[in-house]
Write a protein that holds these residues in place. Structure first.
Motif, PDB file in Angstrom:
ATOM      1  N   GLY A  58      -1.906  -1.114   1.753  1.00  0.00           N
ATOM      2  CA  GLY A  58      -0.524  -1.320   2.157  1.00  0.00           C
ATOM      3  C   GLY A  58      -0.051  -2.699   1.772  1.00  0.00           C
ATOM      4  O   GLY A  58      -0.773  -3.681   1.959  1.00  0.00           O
ATOM      5  N   THR A  59       1.166  -2.772   1.238  1.00  0.00           N
ATOM      6  CA  THR A  59       1.691  -4.053   0.776  1.00  0.00           C
ATOM      7  C   THR A  59       3.213  -4.061   0.770  1.00  0.00           C
ATOM      8  O   THR A  59       3.837  -3.021   0.563  1.00  0.00           O
ATOM      9  N   PRO A  60       3.794  -5.225   0.938  1.00  0.00           N
ATOM     10  CA  PRO A  60       5.208  -5.363   0.617  1.00  0.00           C
ATOM     11  C   PRO A  60       5.333  -5.564  -0.899  1.00  0.00           C
ATOM     12  O   PRO A  60       4.362  -5.946  -1.567  1.00  0.00           O
ATOM     13  N   ALA A  61       6.505  -5.295  -1.419  1.00  0.00           N
ATOM     14  CA  ALA A  61       6.818  -5.629  -2.808  1.00  0.00           C
ATOM     15  C   ALA A  61       7.468  -7.001  -2.780  1.00  0.00           C
ATOM     16  O   ALA A  61       8.530  -7.181  -2.190  1.00  0.00           O
ATOM     17  N   ASN A  62       6.798  -7.964  -3.367  1.00  0.00           N
ATOM     18  CA  ASN A  62       7.281  -9.351  -3.378  1.00  0.00           C
ATOM     19  C   ASN A  62       7.592  -9.792  -4.796  1.00  0.00           C
ATOM     20  O   ASN A  62       6.703  -9.779  -5.651  1.00  0.00           O
ATOM     21  N   LEU A  63       8.834 -10.180  -5.020  1.00  0.00           N
ATOM     22  CA  LEU A  63       9.231 -10.689  -6.331  1.00  0.00           C
ATOM     23  C   LEU A  63       8.833  -9.747  -7.462  1.00  0.00           C
ATOM     24  O   LEU A  63       8.343 -10.158  -8.504  1.00  0.00           O
ATOM     25  N   GLY A  64       9.001  -8.452  -7.210  1.00  0.00           N
ATOM     26  CA  GLY A  64       8.744  -7.452  -8.234  1.00  0.00           C
ATOM     27  C   GLY A  64       7.296  -7.041  -8.400  1.00  0.00           C
ATOM     28  O   GLY A  64       6.955  -6.389  -9.383  1.00  0.00           O
ATOM     29  N   ASP A  99      13.438  -2.831  -4.307  1.00  0.00           N
ATOM     30  CA  ASP A  99      12.754  -2.231  -5.448  1.00  0.00           C
ATOM     31  C   ASP A  99      11.249  -2.376  -5.256  1.00  0.00           C
ATOM     32  O   ASP A  99      10.770  -3.449  -4.890  1.00  0.00           O
ATOM     33  N   VAL A 100      10.517  -1.310  -5.508  1.00  0.00           N
ATOM     34  CA  VAL A 100       9.061  -1.342  -5.374  1.00  0.00           C
ATOM     35  C   VAL A 100       8.362  -0.987  -6.687  1.00  0.00           C
ATOM     36  O   VAL A 100       7.147  -0.882  -6.728  1.00  0.00           O
ATOM     37  N   THR A 101       9.109  -0.834  -7.748  1.00  0.00           N
ATOM     38  CA  THR A 101       8.575  -0.352  -9.021  1.00  0.00           C
ATOM     39  C   THR A 101       7.404  -1.186  -9.534  1.00  0.00           C
ATOM     40  O   THR A 101       6.376  -0.638  -9.925  1.00  0.00           O
ATOM     41  N   GLY A 102       7.542  -2.500  -9.548  1.00  0.00           N
ATOM     42  CA  GLY A 102       6.469  -3.357 -10.062  1.00  0.00           C
ATOM     43  C   GLY A 102       5.219  -3.291  -9.210  1.00  0.00           C
ATOM     44  O   GLY A 102       4.101  -3.296  -9.730  1.00  0.00           O
ATOM     45  N   GLY A 106       1.598  -1.958 -10.500  1.00  0.00           N
ATOM     46  CA  GLY A 106       0.401  -2.779 -10.385  1.00  0.00           C
ATOM     47  C   GLY A 106      -0.733  -2.071  -9.661  1.00  0.00           C
ATOM     48  O   GLY A 106      -1.881  -2.084 -10.112  1.00  0.00           O
ATOM     49  N   ILE A 107      -0.419  -1.446  -8.536  1.00  0.00           N
ATOM     50  CA  ILE A 107      -1.444  -0.729  -7.770  1.00  0.00           C
ATOM     51  C   ILE A 107      -2.008   0.431  -8.589  1.00  0.00           C
ATOM     52  O   ILE A 107      -3.230   0.624  -8.651  1.00  0.00           O
ATOM     53  N   GLU A 108      -1.133   1.192  -9.219  1.00  0.00           N
ATOM     54  CA  GLU A 108      -1.584   2.328 -10.030  1.00  0.00           C
ATOM     55  C   GLU A 108      -2.472   1.859 -11.181  1.00  0.00           C
ATOM     56  O   GLU A 108      -3.497   2.475 -11.484  1.00  0.00           O
ATOM     57  N   SER A 109      -2.099   0.764 -11.809  1.00  0.00           N
ATOM     58  CA  SER A 109      -2.868   0.241 -12.934  1.00  0.00           C
ATOM     59  C   SER A 109      -4.259  -0.209 -12.500  1.00  0.00           C
ATOM     60  O   SER A 109      -5.271   0.131 -13.124  1.00  0.00           O
ATOM     61  N   ILE A 110      -4.333  -0.969 -11.425  1.00  0.00           N
ATOM     62  CA  ILE A 110      -5.618  -1.493 -10.968  1.00  0.00           C
ATOM     63  C   ILE A 110      -6.516  -0.374 -10.443  1.00  0.00           C
ATOM     64  O   ILE A 110      -7.714  -0.331 -10.760  1.00  0.00           O
ATOM     65  N   THR A 111      -5.970   0.536  -9.673  1.00  0.00           N
ATOM     66  CA  THR A 111      -6.802   1.620  -9.136  1.00  0.00           C
ATOM     67  C   THR A 111      -7.245   2.580 -10.243  1.00  0.00           C
ATOM     68  O   THR A 111      -8.334   3.149 -10.165  1.00  0.00           O
ATOM     69  N   THR A 112      -6.435   2.733 -11.269  1.00  0.00           N
ATOM     70  CA  THR A 112      -6.850   3.528 -12.429  1.00  0.00           C
ATOM     71  C   THR A 112      -8.033   2.843 -13.109  1.00  0.00           C
ATOM     72  O   THR A 112      -9.017   3.488 -13.474  1.00  0.00           O
TER      73      THR A 112
END
Length: 150
Positions: A58-64, A99-102, A106-112
């Motif tokens: 769980g995380t907030p989206a901070n600065l993209g 916006d939570v796109t970034g 990031g999460i999808e990339s690292i967990t992949t």
């Protein structure tokens, strides 16, 4: 007994509401044989990750992007856990102001890269979480925890 590790950064009331709903779902009395461990992202270690059978993030989206705390967590555990945790189930939730796109990318990339297997739809919320958002967080926690029951 399976262990679900919830790694979170919860700096705001909105993130807290989502976190509490995830924990409530994951610890539902109907889910048997799953222990839930909750750790702030800055406290979780590679040993914690290796000892768990599944993960909720769980995380907030901070600065993209995801919070620095969650990124620090990933930086600390990535290589020590890379081969040993491949294929393990996970889910995540993200809260952002607009916006939570970034953060999601990031999460999808690292967990992949880790080879983790997402077993529930991510919950992403912008603005104040409404009742439906909180319910989706509860379902996220319950789904990932129940999946560990075997």
């Amino acid at each position: 007994m399976a262990t679900l590790l919830i790694v979170h950064h919860t700096p705001s009331p909105n993130c807290q509401a989502m976190f509490e709903a995830v924990v409530s779902g994951a610890t539902d009395p109907e889910i048997e044989n799953a222990t839930v461990v909750r750790l702030p992202a800055l406290s979780a270690t590679a040993s914690d990750v290796l000892a768990a059978d599944g993960y909720l993030l769980g995380t907030p989206a901070n600065l993209g992007y995801m919070s620095g705390a969650l990124k620090h967590f990933f930086d600390q555990v990535y290589y020590p856990c890379l081969d040993a945790t491949r294929g393990r189930p996970f889910g995540y939730y993200v809260h952002g102001g607009n916006d939570v796109t970034g953060a999601v990318r990031g999460i999808e990339s690292i967990t992949t890269g880790l080879g983790w297997r997402r077993t529930a739809e991510a919950v992403t919320v912008t603005g104040e979480p409404d009742k439906g958002d909180v319910e989706r967080c509860w379902e996220l926690g319950a789904t990932v925890a129940a999946g560990l029951m075997g």
